[in-house]
Scaffold this active site. Structure first.
Site, mmCIF file in Angstrom:
data_model
loop_
_atom_site.group_PDB
_atom_site.id
_atom_site.type_symbol
_atom_site.label_atom_id
_atom_site.label_comp_id
_atom_site.label_asym_id
_atom_site.label_seq_id
_atom_site.Cartn_x
_atom_site.Cartn_y
_atom_site.Cartn_z
ATOM 1 N N LYS A 127 78.091 -10.960 -2.876
ATOM 2 C CA LYS A 127 77.023 -11.765 -3.488
ATOM 3 C C LYS A 127 77.424 -12.080 -4.920
ATOM 4 C CE LYS A 127 72.918 -13.373 -2.463
ATOM 5 N NZ LYS A 127 72.334 -13.715 -1.141
ATOM 6 N N ASP A 167 71.793 -19.516 -2.702
ATOM 7 C CA ASP A 167 70.676 -18.560 -2.678
ATOM 8 C C ASP A 167 69.654 -19.153 -3.656
ATOM 9 O OD1 ASP A 167 70.061 -15.603 -1.647
ATOM 10 O OD2 ASP A 167 69.361 -15.668 -3.709
HETATM 11 P P1 NDP Z 1 65.008 -21.479 -3.591
HETATM 12 O O1 NDP Z 1 65.557 -21.462 -4.959
HETATM 13 O O2 NDP Z 1 65.201 -22.686 -2.752
HETATM 14 O O3 NDP Z 1 63.432 -21.181 -3.616
HETATM 15 C C1 NDP Z 1 62.949 -20.013 -4.155
HETATM 16 C C2 NDP Z 1 61.438 -20.043 -4.073
HETATM 17 O O4 NDP Z 1 60.920 -18.767 -4.409
HETATM 18 C C3 NDP Z 1 60.803 -21.008 -5.068
HETATM 19 O O5 NDP Z 1 59.599 -21.481 -4.557
HETATM 20 C C4 NDP Z 1 60.576 -20.125 -6.278
HETATM 21 O O6 NDP Z 1 59.569 -20.570 -7.163
HETATM 22 C C5 NDP Z 1 60.180 -18.825 -5.636
HETATM 23 N N1 NDP Z 1 60.582 -17.714 -6.510
HETATM 24 C C6 NDP Z 1 61.837 -17.369 -6.849
HETATM 25 N N2 NDP Z 1 61.841 -16.344 -7.706
HETATM 26 C C7 NDP Z 1 60.540 -16.042 -7.891
HETATM 27 C C8 NDP Z 1 59.883 -15.055 -8.664
HETATM 28 N N3 NDP Z 1 60.566 -14.181 -9.415
HETATM 29 N N4 NDP Z 1 58.526 -15.019 -8.603
HETATM 30 C C9 NDP Z 1 57.834 -15.897 -7.838
HETATM 31 N N5 NDP Z 1 58.405 -16.872 -7.100
HETATM 32 C C10 NDP Z 1 59.742 -16.913 -7.128
HETATM 33 O O7 NDP Z 1 65.613 -20.185 -2.876
HETATM 34 P P2 NDP Z 1 65.734 -19.861 -1.315
HETATM 35 O O8 NDP Z 1 64.592 -20.443 -0.583
HETATM 36 O O9 NDP Z 1 67.105 -20.169 -0.902
HETATM 37 O O10 NDP Z 1 65.596 -18.262 -1.338
HETATM 38 C C11 NDP Z 1 64.357 -17.586 -1.148
HETATM 39 C C12 NDP Z 1 64.627 -16.153 -0.711
HETATM 40 O O11 NDP Z 1 65.346 -16.174 0.539
HETATM 41 C C13 NDP Z 1 65.487 -15.311 -1.643
HETATM 42 O O12 NDP Z 1 65.060 -13.966 -1.570
HETATM 43 C C14 NDP Z 1 66.882 -15.420 -1.037
HETATM 44 O O13 NDP Z 1 67.703 -14.345 -1.415
HETATM 45 C C15 NDP Z 1 66.536 -15.393 0.431
HETATM 46 N N6 NDP Z 1 67.530 -15.921 1.355
HETATM 47 C C16 NDP Z 1 68.024 -17.186 1.212
HETATM 48 C C17 NDP Z 1 68.938 -17.682 2.121
HETATM 49 C C18 NDP Z 1 69.446 -19.076 2.063
HETATM 50 O O14 NDP Z 1 70.181 -19.472 2.967
HETATM 51 N N7 NDP Z 1 69.078 -19.878 1.065
HETATM 52 C C19 NDP Z 1 69.433 -16.846 3.229
HETATM 53 C C20 NDP Z 1 68.796 -15.558 3.318
HETATM 54 C C21 NDP Z 1 67.903 -15.134 2.408
HETATM 55 P P3 NDP Z 1 59.989 -21.231 -8.586
HETATM 56 O O15 NDP Z 1 60.603 -22.548 -8.229
HETATM 57 O O16 NDP Z 1 58.715 -21.346 -9.332
HETATM 58 O O17 NDP Z 1 60.961 -20.285 -9.222
HETATM 59 O O1 2IT Z 2 71.018 -13.961 1.470
HETATM 60 C C1 2IT Z 2 71.714 -14.687 2.221
HETATM 61 O O2 2IT Z 2 72.029 -14.320 3.358
HETATM 62 C C2 2IT Z 2 72.129 -15.998 1.728
HETATM 63 N N1 2IT Z 2 71.755 -16.366 0.623
HETATM 64 C C3 2IT Z 2 73.034 -16.861 2.560
HETATM 65 C C4 2IT Z 2 74.466 -16.448 2.385
HETATM 66 C C5 2IT Z 2 75.492 -17.351 3.034
HETATM 67 O O3 2IT Z 2 76.673 -17.044 2.819
HETATM 68 O O4 2IT Z 2 75.163 -18.312 3.724
#
Ligand code: NDP
Ligand code: 2IT
Length: 446
Positions: A127, A167
């Protein structure tokens, strides 16, 4: 659940990594499940497998200097933690968020080892990210930051070495800027160095949707195991980013109704069901705030500062960030009749919250199992890149669906085998750990 040996290892980890509370939390959750595994496999203790797994293979921390639109020099810190490569090249996302420090990247990297093992695909765990805050930055500033970040990162990554992706704060735009800079520095068009690329330049269909869709597929399996389905269910999804948007999309497709979503400013409640096209426009195109949803949907309500988990629902899918579901929130969810929780985010539920879900015996799918569809589809993107091929949406989605069904089955069966039926925390941690541990034993002390 802790036995003495594991308690000693946990104390060593906390002493060796002071202040990294999220990392301690992630390690604790895995170690708590491993007592019965050590009893069956004394060779793991002999080879010091757990101690080795808890120590990243490599940790890179670097300066990221860039110039903002007012010509001022800014300095951020970049990270890449290459945690474990027993099953394949390091694989995991990059997070750009002001809360990022080594402890966050290590917790995410540690989780990623077991998540990636659960996918059944040949990927190790890693990561990275930065404390850079993309909020309010111009496209030019984002580009200059990404270029500077990649100017250091490029020497550490590669198709066979380490393959980053997105992420929080890192999506298609940032992956594009980073891929461009890698190509420029190396003079090589190596599609396999990053995943989450655009469809015209090596990306895979379904990668954008994969984490959200995959999490819903996982919850669908948990519901099915209890003779139930999404049809007619009320759901709450926190966040409104990549994972949340495609979670909402798939829940609606399966006949559920999502009535609330959020960002760091607060949550919106729409009793008619969230209008996803408005959220997509607001978040993916305009990069706005969920609060603005009420400008076009007058009947909807914006709640600033409150907890989204106060909204009654049958299915809860935390899809924003770590520790966003407290013990109090979990209690409220259970009291309000929630029967299933699927974690789209990484470690969104606090240990107190997890305990409440497990004691209530609701269907609780922890992040490393439920959200593995994103990284799994990244591995499918790597397969397509390696064979210079591109698959259809339907075919790729089918592969994703099969992977999620298998993850569910493996976690379910492992939990039963180890005496904790229905406990997906035990099932996912033991199944993922065993794969990595067996590979490490086979490869000797490295
Ligand atoms: P994005 O940046 O697209 O969206 C994040 C969302 O979560 C936004 O709405 C943001 O609001 C909110 N958020 C982030 N930090 C905070 C905080 N500290 N407090 C409140 N709201 C918060 O990220 P993703 O959708 O990609 O990721 C969301 C989660 O999913 C994370 O935990 C990530 O690690 C996990 N994840 C993502 C994957 C991927 O493929 N993208 C795969 C597996 C897991 P704001 O805009 O106001 O900050
Ligand atoms: O938390 C996760 O699994 C991710 N942000 C996706 C990682 C990836 O390599 O697609």
């Amino acid at each position: 659940m802790y036995n003495e040996k594991l308690a000693i290892i946990y104390d060593e980890v906390t002493a060796r990594n002071p202040g990294e509370v999220e990392f301690h939390q992630a390690v604790n959750e895995v170690l708590e499940c491993l007592g019965p595994v050590l009893a069956r496999h004394p060779e793991f203790a002999q080879h010091k497998i757990i101690r080795r797994i808890c120590e990243p293979e490599r940790q890179i921390i670097f300066r990221v200097p860039w110039v903002d639109d007012s010509h001022e020099v800014q300095i951020n810190r970049g990270f890449r933690v290459e945690f474990n490569s027993a099953l394949g090249p390091y694989k995991g996302g990059l997070r750009f968020h002001p809360s990022v420090y080594l402890g966050i990247i290590k917790f995410l990297g540690f989780e990623q080892i077991f998540k990636n093992a659960l996918t059944g695909l040949p990927i190790g765990g890693g990561k990275g990210g930065s404390d850079f805050d993309p909020k309010g930055k111009s496209d030019g500033e984002i580009m200059r930051f990404c270029q500077s970040f990649m100017t250091e990162l490029y020497r550490h990554i590669g198709e066979y070495t380490d393959v980053p992706a997105g992420d929080i704060g890192v999506g298609g735009r940032e992956i594009g800027f980073m891929f461009g800079q890698y190509k420029r520095i190396t003079n090589r068009y190596e599609s396999g160095i990053l995943t989450g690329k655009g469809l015209d330049w090596g990306g895979s269909l379904v990668r954008t949707e994969a984490t959200g869709y995959g999490s819903v597929y996982f919850v669908e399996e948990m519901l099915k195991a209890r003779g139930d389905s999404f049809d007619g269910k009320t759901a709450v999804v926190s966040g409104s980013g990549n994972v949340a948007i495609y979670t909402i999309e798939k829940i609606h497709e399966l006949g559920g109704k999502v009535v609330a979503c959020s960002d760091s400013g607060g949550y919106i409640y729409d009793e008619k069901g969230i209008d996803l096209s408005s959220i997509k426009l607001l978040k993916e195109i305009q990069r706005g705030r969920v609060e603005e949803y009420t400008d076009t949907h007058k009947h909807a309500k914006f709640v600033k500062g409150g907890s989204i988990w106060d909204v009654p629902c049958e299915v809860a899918m935390p899809s924003a960030t770590e520790n966003e579901v407290s013990g109090k929130d979990a209690k409220k969810l259970v009291e309000n009749g929630c029967i299933a929780v699927g974690e789209g985010a990484n470690m969104p539920t606090t240990p107190e919250g997890v305990k409440i879900f497990l004691e209530a015996k609701i269907a609780y799918g922890p992040g490393k199992a439920a959200n593995a569809g994103g990284v799994a589809t990244s591995a499918l993107e790597m397969q397509q890149n390696a064979s210079r091929d591109s698959w259809t949406f339907e075919y790729t989605d089918r592969r994703l669906h099969t992977i999620m069904r298998n993850i569910h089955k493996n976690c379910f069966e492992t939990a039963e085998e180890y005496g904790s039926p229905g406990n997906y925390v035990v099932g996912s941690n033991i199944y993922g750990f065993l794969k990595v541990a067996h590979a490490m034993v086979a490869m000797g002390v490295i």
